[in-house]
Design a protein around this motif. Structure first.
Motif, short mmCIF file in Angstrom:
data_model
loop_
_atom_site.label_atom_id
_atom_site.label_comp_id
_atom_site.label_asym_id
_atom_site.label_seq_id
_atom_site.Cartn_x
_atom_site.Cartn_y
_atom_site.Cartn_z
N ASP A 16 5.87 -47.90 -58.13
CA ASP A 16 6.86 -48.98 -58.05
C ASP A 16 8.25 -48.38 -58.27
OD1 ASP A 16 7.89 -51.51 -57.78
OD2 ASP A 16 7.47 -52.11 -59.85
N LYS A 21 15.18 -54.91 -56.84
CA LYS A 21 15.65 -56.20 -56.34
C LYS A 21 17.16 -56.33 -56.42
CE LYS A 21 11.38 -58.72 -57.27
NZ LYS A 21 10.72 -59.80 -58.05
N ASP A 30 13.19 -51.45 -47.44
CA ASP A 30 12.57 -52.12 -48.57
C ASP A 30 11.92 -51.08 -49.48
OD1 ASP A 30 9.49 -51.95 -47.91
OD2 ASP A 30 10.50 -52.51 -46.04
N ALA A 31 11.56 -51.52 -50.69
CA ALA A 31 11.06 -50.60 -51.71
C ALA A 31 9.79 -49.88 -51.26
CB ALA A 31 10.80 -51.35 -53.01
N SER A 76 3.14 -56.00 -51.72
CA SER A 76 4.48 -56.47 -52.07
C SER A 76 5.43 -55.27 -52.06
CB SER A 76 4.45 -57.17 -53.44
OG SER A 76 5.72 -57.71 -53.74
N ASP A 77 6.11 -54.98 -53.17
CA ASP A 77 7.04 -53.85 -53.23
C ASP A 77 6.39 -52.58 -53.77
OD1 ASP A 77 9.14 -55.25 -52.17
OD2 ASP A 77 9.94 -55.86 -54.10
#
Length: 238
Positions: A16, A21, A30-31, A76-77
């Motif tokens: 992560d 954000k 994006d991440a 997700s991220d």
């Protein structure tokens, strides 16, 4: 027809980017995409070991996922990296810890640096292949995924930790360290950390340079952000 593969034991890493954000307005990717690039560059570098590591091109997108040895999944991220079930747990562990150390180090070496956090665990894995609109989609689930994600999320720094179930395999290696002060958000857990410092210092031995970058990454005055920064610097200096 859908297909399900089951692996009794496999090593998984969860990655992560901290505080991403708040950077959405200035980052074009994006991440998860950034993490995928860092992970692939960690794999395709000169060596898995710190003394030969190549950190010169951390943001390159020249590698395709199809060229990558293992399996990655976006959730997700976050990004998940799965070990090779054909290899022993020891071999998976050695590779995964090296990948984690290099990925965390590559984050700090980007032009606009990133604070990467990682958790590594072992457990079972279900790989479910779904046929949707003529395409095959793989979905991964199991205790390995849950434990890796949990141990990644519970750390309060930029860095990596290894689940207590893998401690028996953490008897050596260039990129692991017994560290009594891993900052956990809740109760204390494993003391085995991913030693990303060795990768950074092999690339550039100037500690002041890397400390300035860590300060740059955690540049907000919020108390929780400053705690993460202090924990990260404490590990780097010890």
């Amino acid at each position: 027809m859908d297909e399900i593969k089951y692996y009794e034991k496999i090593v998984v890493a969860s990655f992560d980017i901290l505080g991403f954000k708040k950077r959405i307005m200035v980052d074009s990717k994006d991440a998860a995409t950034i993490l995928a690039n860092l992970i692939k560059n960690a794999y395709f570098g000169n060596s898995f070991y710190s003394k030969e590591v190549n950190l010169n091109d951390p943001e390159s997108e020249k590698y395709k996922i199809s060229d990558f040895y293992g399996k990655m999944e976006r959730y997700s991220d976050s990004m998940f990296l799965y070990g090779d079930p054909q290899k022993s747990i020891e071999d998976q562990f050695t590779l995964m810890t090296a990948m984690a150390a290099k990925t965390i180090a590559l984050g700090f070496n980007c032009k606009s640096p990133y604070a990467v956090r990682c958790g590594i665990a072992v457990g079972d894995l279900h790989e479910i292949s779904l046929n949707e609109y003529g395409k095959t989609i793989s979905v991964f689930t199991g205790t390995s995924v849950l434990k890796a994600y949990e141990i990644e999320q519970e750390q309060n720094w930029a860095g990596g930790a290894i689940h207590e179930d893998l401690v028996t395999y953490a008897t050596g290696g260039l990129v692991i360290k017994t560290f009594n002060e891993i900052p956990w958000k809740y109760e204390k857990r494993t003391k085995i950390a991913v030693d990303w410092r060795k990768v950074l210092l092999a690339h550039n031995a100037d500690k002041a340079h890397w400390k300035s970058i860590i300060n740059q990454v955690f540049n907000e005055n919020e108390e929780e952000v400053q705690k993460k920064k202090n924990h990260t610097i404490n590990f780097f200096e010890n």
